[in-house]
Design an enzyme around this catalytic site. Structure first.
Site, short mmCIF file in Angstrom:
data_model
loop_
_atom_site.label_atom_id
_atom_site.label_comp_id
_atom_site.label_asym_id
_atom_site.label_seq_id
_atom_site.Cartn_x
_atom_site.Cartn_y
_atom_site.Cartn_z
N ASN A 152 16.39 11.70 -11.55
CA ASN A 152 17.41 11.07 -10.64
C ASN A 152 16.89 11.50 -9.16
O ASN A 152 15.47 11.82 -8.99
CB ASN A 152 18.84 12.10 -10.69
CG ASN A 152 18.57 13.59 -10.54
OD1 ASN A 152 18.05 13.96 -9.40
ND2 ASN A 152 18.63 14.52 -11.54
N ASP A 154 22.30 16.29 -17.04
CA ASP A 154 23.18 16.62 -18.09
C ASP A 154 22.64 16.35 -19.60
O ASP A 154 22.85 17.16 -20.37
CB ASP A 154 24.56 16.05 -17.79
CG ASP A 154 25.24 16.66 -16.79
OD1 ASP A 154 24.93 17.46 -16.36
OD2 ASP A 154 25.96 15.74 -15.84
N ASP A 175 23.74 24.06 -19.60
CA ASP A 175 24.30 24.08 -18.11
C ASP A 175 23.99 25.32 -17.64
O ASP A 175 24.30 26.56 -17.93
CB ASP A 175 25.92 24.10 -18.15
CG ASP A 175 26.52 23.79 -16.90
OD1 ASP A 175 26.21 24.66 -15.94
OD2 ASP A 175 27.40 23.15 -16.66
N ILE A 176 22.98 25.40 -16.61
CA ILE A 176 22.25 26.29 -16.20
C ILE A 176 23.13 27.25 -15.40
O ILE A 176 23.22 28.49 -15.41
CB ILE A 176 21.31 26.04 -15.21
CG1 ILE A 176 20.11 25.10 -16.15
CG2 ILE A 176 20.38 27.18 -14.77
CD1 ILE A 176 18.85 24.50 -15.31
N PHE A 226 27.22 23.80 -6.73
CA PHE A 226 27.69 22.62 -5.89
C PHE A 226 28.47 21.69 -7.00
O PHE A 226 28.17 21.71 -8.17
CB PHE A 226 26.20 21.74 -5.57
CG PHE A 226 25.47 22.08 -4.31
CD1 PHE A 226 24.73 23.48 -4.45
CD2 PHE A 226 25.56 21.44 -3.12
CE1 PHE A 226 24.39 23.77 -3.11
CE2 PHE A 226 25.19 22.00 -2.03
CZ PHE A 226 24.52 23.02 -1.96
N LYS A 259 36.14 23.19 -11.59
CA LYS A 259 34.51 23.47 -11.65
C LYS A 259 34.28 24.84 -11.59
O LYS A 259 33.64 25.71 -12.37
CB LYS A 259 33.63 22.68 -11.09
CG LYS A 259 32.17 22.62 -11.65
CD LYS A 259 31.48 21.39 -10.99
CE LYS A 259 31.96 20.09 -11.48
NZ LYS A 259 31.12 19.06 -10.79
N LYS A 315 33.50 27.00 -14.95
CA LYS A 315 32.36 27.76 -15.17
C LYS A 315 32.04 28.98 -14.65
O LYS A 315 31.11 29.48 -14.92
CB LYS A 315 31.04 26.70 -14.16
CG LYS A 315 31.08 25.18 -14.57
CD LYS A 315 29.60 24.81 -13.92
CE LYS A 315 29.71 23.26 -14.26
NZ LYS A 315 28.34 22.64 -13.82
O1 C5P Z 1 28.84 19.90 -13.81
P1 C5P Z 1 28.14 19.34 -12.63
O2 C5P Z 1 26.82 18.88 -12.88
O3 C5P Z 1 29.06 18.74 -11.66
O4 C5P Z 1 27.93 20.85 -11.70
C1 C5P Z 1 27.06 20.81 -10.71
C2 C5P Z 1 26.67 21.98 -10.67
O5 C5P Z 1 26.35 22.73 -11.68
C3 C5P Z 1 25.46 22.25 -9.69
O6 C5P Z 1 25.44 23.49 -8.82
C4 C5P Z 1 24.08 21.95 -10.46
O7 C5P Z 1 23.01 22.61 -9.98
C5 C5P Z 1 24.63 22.78 -11.60
N1 C5P Z 1 24.29 22.32 -12.87
C6 C5P Z 1 23.43 23.37 -13.77
N2 C5P Z 1 22.98 22.94 -14.82
C7 C5P Z 1 23.38 21.57 -15.35
C8 C5P Z 1 24.36 20.78 -14.62
C9 C5P Z 1 24.80 21.50 -13.70
O8 C5P Z 1 23.02 24.38 -13.27
N3 C5P Z 1 22.84 21.30 -16.68
#
Ligand code: C5P
Length: 406
Positions: free
Chosen positions: A209, A277, A306-307, A324, A338, A342
């Site tokens: 991206n 994702d 999802d880290i 973010f 969110k 989360k």
């Molecule tokens: O769910 P979304 O992608 O909108 O969430 C955004 C936040 O989650 C950001 O802080 C991004 O760094 C983190 N993120 C993550 N691992 C993922 C997807 C998003 O840490 N696989």
């Protein structure tokens, strides 16, 4: 200005990079510092005292035995009146003389008489830098508390490539500013994710991206400036890493998660990475070939971890977990959702409906820290480094207010 009221004794020793001392003086002055230059005999082969004096708007000291200099300001006073002594460029020779306590000219005598902070910005040929003699000298100085700012890697004036370039003047100014900045986050461990992830499709292609890594790097730099011990886990970006930060480079979301886990425990964790994702299921082991007559290609994807969520919900959980949220509609509602789902403490939400946030220099953030209107703070459009500074200010306020941090 970050260096207002600071008196920097700038020792310019011999080396081709001495010409950069002129730019350094300018930048230090721009940041508000008073610059008092000392020029060694070697340095004077590369840059004139007139140039330095003109830019510093201050006389240049050169000669230990010059009665005029001694009468005006002895070397002891020169050393003691400085808030910081910066040796830039620091030649292998001057570093060696410093390490051995020699005092045979004004620069080395002043350095020996110094009892305050000293920083050196080494500059020399890569082989000279790597020489065990130089390394031993530098380590001896470091063990005595001398700060070593560089050297940088890259092309050298001598035509060789390697480590030994003078750290760029702009970066030296950042380092000086960071040195003088208050350190409200001293003793805190911070973790920042940044940049995109690259998910392999085949050996030569990736899903990526447009994240530039600017926002995450600015946050890592601001945390380090505030005294935190920072690990930056970054996907592939073209930005040079910020100074004073431990950098772990990764490609994929899986690698990012592993690097983040091994950087724990942390007091503060900021997840600014644009993590994919999805990743292609079973990346091809050979380059995908187009077949004659083939019009379409189907790829299957599987979810990436999802880290942010796994760290926010895992152990050891950082004291404050910040994420973010890039949204195109219902900014605050989606950010709140969110936060809850989360289990994140703070969310920096940005409206990306207009397009360019990725790669753009500015960011309009809404900080969401709790339920209801009280938990929401809309910031004006700010540069990404201003966003980072404001976030660090909020962190410091939260710490001082006794908020969640351990
Ligand atoms: O769910 P979304 O992608 O909108 O969430 C955004 C936040 O989650 C950001 O802080 C991004 O760094 C983190 N993120 C993550 N691992 C993922 C997807 C998003 O840490 N696989």
């Amino acid at each position: 200005m970050a260096l207002s009221g600071k008196r920097i004794l700038l020792i310019v020793s011999g080396g081709i990079a001495a010409y950069k001392a002129a730019i350094l003086v300018r930048r230090l002055k721009d940041a508000g510092a008073t610059v008092v230059p000392i020029l060694t005999k070697g340095g004077a082969q590369f840059i004139t005292p007139l140039t330095l004096a003109g830019l510093a708007e201050h006389p240049v000291y050169e000669d230990l035995f010059s009665l005029k200099d001694e009468a005006e300001m002895g070397h002891i006073r020169l050393a003691r009146e400085a808030d910081l002594i910066l040796v830039a460029p620091a030649s292998a020779d001057l570093i060696g003389r410093m390490a051995n306590g020699l005092a045979d000219d004004l620069a080395s005598t002043t350095l020996l008489a110094a009892d305050g902070p000293v920083a050196i910005a080494p500059s020399m040929n890569p082989v000279m830098w790597a020489n065990p003699a130089t390394q031993a000298n530098v380590h001896a100085l470091m063990s005595r508390g001398v700060l070593v700012w560089g050297p940088a890697d890259g092309d050298m004036a001598c035509g060789e490539i390697g480590s030994g370039r003078l750290t760029e003047p702009e970066e030296l100014v950042v380092m000086a500013e960071a040195f003088f900045a208050p350190k409200p986050l001293a003793g805190k461990r911070a973790l920042v994710t940044s940049g995109p992830t690259h998910e392999p499709v085949d050996p030569v292609r990736v899903m990526a991206n447009r994240s530039s890594g600017q926002q995450g790097q600015a946050i890592a730099a601001a945390l380090a400036t505030a005294g935190a011990d920072v690990t930056l886990v970054t996907g592939p970006v073209s930005l040079p890493p910020p100074v004073g930060v431990r950098v772990e480079r990764v490609q994929t979301a899986d690698e990012m998660l592993a690097a983040v886990q091994s950087a724990l425990p942390a007091d503060i964790a900021v997840f600014a990475a644009a993590v994919a994702d999805w990743r292609p299921k079973d990346a091809a082991s050979e380059k995908l070939k187009k077949q004659a007559g083939q019009d379409e290609l189907e790829l299957r994807f599987v979810r990436n971890p999802d880290i942010l969520a796994s760290i926010a919900q895992g152990e050891p959980r950082p004291g404050l977990v910040i994420g973010f949220a890039a949204e195109t509609e219902n900014l605050v509602e989606n950010a709140q959702a969110k936060r809850r789902s989360k289990q994140v403490d703070w969310i920096l939400a940005n409206d990306v409906s207009g397009g360019a946030v990725f790669g753009a220099p500015d960011n309009a953030i809404t900080l969401v820290r709790g339920e209801g209107a009280d938990g929401v703070e809309a910031w004006p459009e700010l540069s990404k480094s201003q966003v980072a500074k404001r976030l660090v200010n909020r962190l410091v306020e939260a710490l001082e207010g006794g908020a969640k941090l351990p």
